[in-house]
Design a protein around this motif. Sequence first.
Motif, short mmCIF file in Angstrom:
data_model
loop_
_atom_site.label_atom_id
_atom_site.label_comp_id
_atom_site.label_asym_id
_atom_site.label_seq_id
_atom_site.Cartn_x
_atom_site.Cartn_y
_atom_site.Cartn_z
N VAL A 285 -2.51 6.03 13.92
CA VAL A 285 -3.33 6.72 14.97
C VAL A 285 -3.72 5.64 16.05
N GLY A 286 -3.41 5.80 17.48
CA GLY A 286 -3.94 4.81 18.35
C GLY A 286 -4.49 5.49 19.51
N ILE A 287 -5.31 5.01 20.04
CA ILE A 287 -6.15 5.65 21.24
C ILE A 287 -5.95 4.46 22.58
N ALA A 288 -6.02 4.95 23.63
CA ALA A 288 -5.95 4.07 24.70
C ALA A 288 -6.76 4.79 25.87
N LEU A 289 -7.71 3.94 26.43
CA LEU A 289 -8.46 4.51 27.48
C LEU A 289 -8.24 3.94 28.68
N ASP A 290 -8.58 4.29 30.09
CA ASP A 290 -8.36 3.73 31.31
C ASP A 290 -9.56 4.20 32.10
N ARG A 291 -10.13 3.35 32.85
CA ARG A 291 -10.99 4.04 33.86
C ARG A 291 -10.88 3.72 35.34
N ARG A 292 -10.88 4.84 35.92
CA ARG A 292 -10.37 4.86 37.47
C ARG A 292 -11.82 5.40 38.19
N ASP A 293 -12.47 4.27 38.80
CA ASP A 293 -13.69 4.53 39.54
C ASP A 293 -14.60 4.94 38.43
N SER A 294 -15.10 6.06 38.52
CA SER A 294 -16.34 6.69 37.61
C SER A 294 -15.61 7.58 36.57
N GLU A 295 -14.33 7.57 36.73
CA GLU A 295 -13.52 8.55 35.68
C GLU A 295 -12.69 7.81 34.81
N VAL A 296 -12.61 8.30 33.55
CA VAL A 296 -11.95 8.04 32.28
C VAL A 296 -10.79 8.90 31.88
N THR A 297 -9.35 8.24 31.63
CA THR A 297 -8.31 8.86 31.19
C THR A 297 -8.31 8.33 29.72
N ALA A 298 -7.71 9.09 28.97
CA ALA A 298 -7.72 8.88 27.39
C ALA A 298 -6.55 9.48 26.96
N SER A 299 -5.59 8.67 26.21
CA SER A 299 -4.66 9.27 25.35
C SER A 299 -4.67 8.99 23.90
N GLN A 324 -7.36 -1.22 25.21
CA GLN A 324 -8.19 -1.60 24.00
C GLN A 324 -9.36 -2.05 24.79
N GLU A 325 -9.30 -2.52 25.98
CA GLU A 325 -10.47 -3.31 26.60
C GLU A 325 -11.59 -2.38 27.10
N VAL A 326 -11.15 -1.35 27.81
CA VAL A 326 -11.80 -0.19 28.12
C VAL A 326 -12.50 0.53 26.58
N TYR A 327 -11.49 0.75 26.01
CA TYR A 327 -12.05 1.55 24.61
C TYR A 327 -13.30 0.73 24.01
N GLY A 328 -13.07 -0.58 24.27
CA GLY A 328 -14.29 -1.38 23.53
C GLY A 328 -15.66 -1.27 24.20
N LYS A 329 -15.37 -0.91 25.50
CA LYS A 329 -16.78 -0.75 26.22
C LYS A 329 -17.06 0.51 26.25
N LEU A 330 -16.64 1.82 25.78
CA LEU A 330 -17.14 3.08 26.03
C LEU A 330 -17.22 3.68 24.59
N GLU A 331 -18.35 4.41 24.65
CA GLU A 331 -18.53 5.03 23.26
C GLU A 331 -18.23 6.56 23.46
N LEU A 332 -16.87 6.99 23.03
CA LEU A 332 -16.50 8.37 23.20
C LEU A 332 -16.20 9.04 21.47
N PRO A 333 -17.38 9.27 21.07
CA PRO A 333 -17.01 9.96 19.76
C PRO A 333 -16.25 11.19 19.67
N ASP A 334 -16.23 12.06 20.68
CA ASP A 334 -15.47 13.37 20.86
C ASP A 334 -13.98 12.71 20.81
N ILE A 335 -13.64 11.68 21.58
CA ILE A 335 -12.11 11.43 21.63
C ILE A 335 -11.78 11.01 20.15
N THR A 336 -12.73 10.22 19.34
CA THR A 336 -12.34 9.64 18.08
C THR A 336 -12.13 11.05 17.14
#
Length: 378
Positions: A285-299, A324-336
């Motif tokens: 299992v892997g998660i990738a996050l990206d932040r565009r301005d104030s919005e976050v995309t997740a896969s 991983q860099e964005v993932y390390g800075k955000l707390e998104l328990p809903d995604i995990t």
Amino acid sequence: MTAEELVRSDAEMRGWTVVRTSQELGVIGIPCFVEPNMPGRCELWVGIRADSDQLQGGLHWQEGNLHVAHVRGLTNGAVYDRLGNPIGNVVRKGDDGNSCTISIKRDEADYRDAWEALKTYINAVYSRFLVSENNNSERVERPYTFQILGEKSRDEVQWLDLVRGEKIAVVGLGGVGAWIADLLSKADVAEVHGWDADVIEEKNIIRMPGAVNPCWIGKPKAKWFEETYRQIHRQVFGYPKNVTDQNANEICMNTTFGFVAVDNEDGRKVACNAMAGAKIPFIDVGIALDRRDSEVTASIRLTINWPHRDAWQKAIPKVGKVGQEVYGKLELPDITAIAAGLALQSWRKMRGQMAQDKASECIVYRAETNTITVRTRG
């Protein structure tokens, strides 16, 4: 009850179909492993004389053998038990791999009739699809430290039996792995083994299931897992160490299934190679996050590894620290939690508890479009 009454009663209760032709008697829709660790449904047939319940041996698939059964709906020329071993003595494999003729020797006299032979072969195949052969309605022995009240019907007992013998390794107890371990500890599996050398940080508490006591900050995640979940499950174990080339064989000992949820390429490669080499089915299992301005995309990506296949090596991307860099800075328990839920659903499908149309090999969930893309085995 006669053998015929038992076969028809089981078929009616379980939704199987009994079919009789001029030369064959069979049951369609029996749960089984159509190849190692691949659940499916098969057909079982025996040869009969016209207008009689007596066995006959003149059909092409029998090759002159009277006391054999023809298994259809397979993918690998044999029908298997939960350990990946072929059931019965394979007398003949179909040319296309979709069927086989098997023989099961009886200790006592020959079968009295075709119904008794059919019942014996059904029991042999179906019982090996289950973890145990308990066919009674009873108060099920479950792995918890407390009693869950209520009698279970035979169907409910057998549904639990599909995973009751499972011994599972979870490599990585971070945001995703902790959620996976949590769900597994409540899934009636026999044992859960969690591997992680890291200690709990403040950000981990937000990502992990439940309300982790802040007193665990700075202490091993593996010890938190063991001590916390031992309160509800008798066989939970935590190992405060990383999986390396030197100890990778340890995660495979007495393991029937694995989950890999680590955030570095080297650790993932070691764990996946070890399980694939030991022919242990696993899900990465892997998660990738990206932040565009104030919005976050997740896969979320799930790579589902079936024994005796190597497609997982292509499916698991070598992306290094991408996402991983964005993932390390955000707390998104809903995604995990979503990632863990998808992983558990895939495991239940592999073990036959949940229905699936086709066996999946890679699943990608994208939060921004709320879509799931599935690549099936081919």
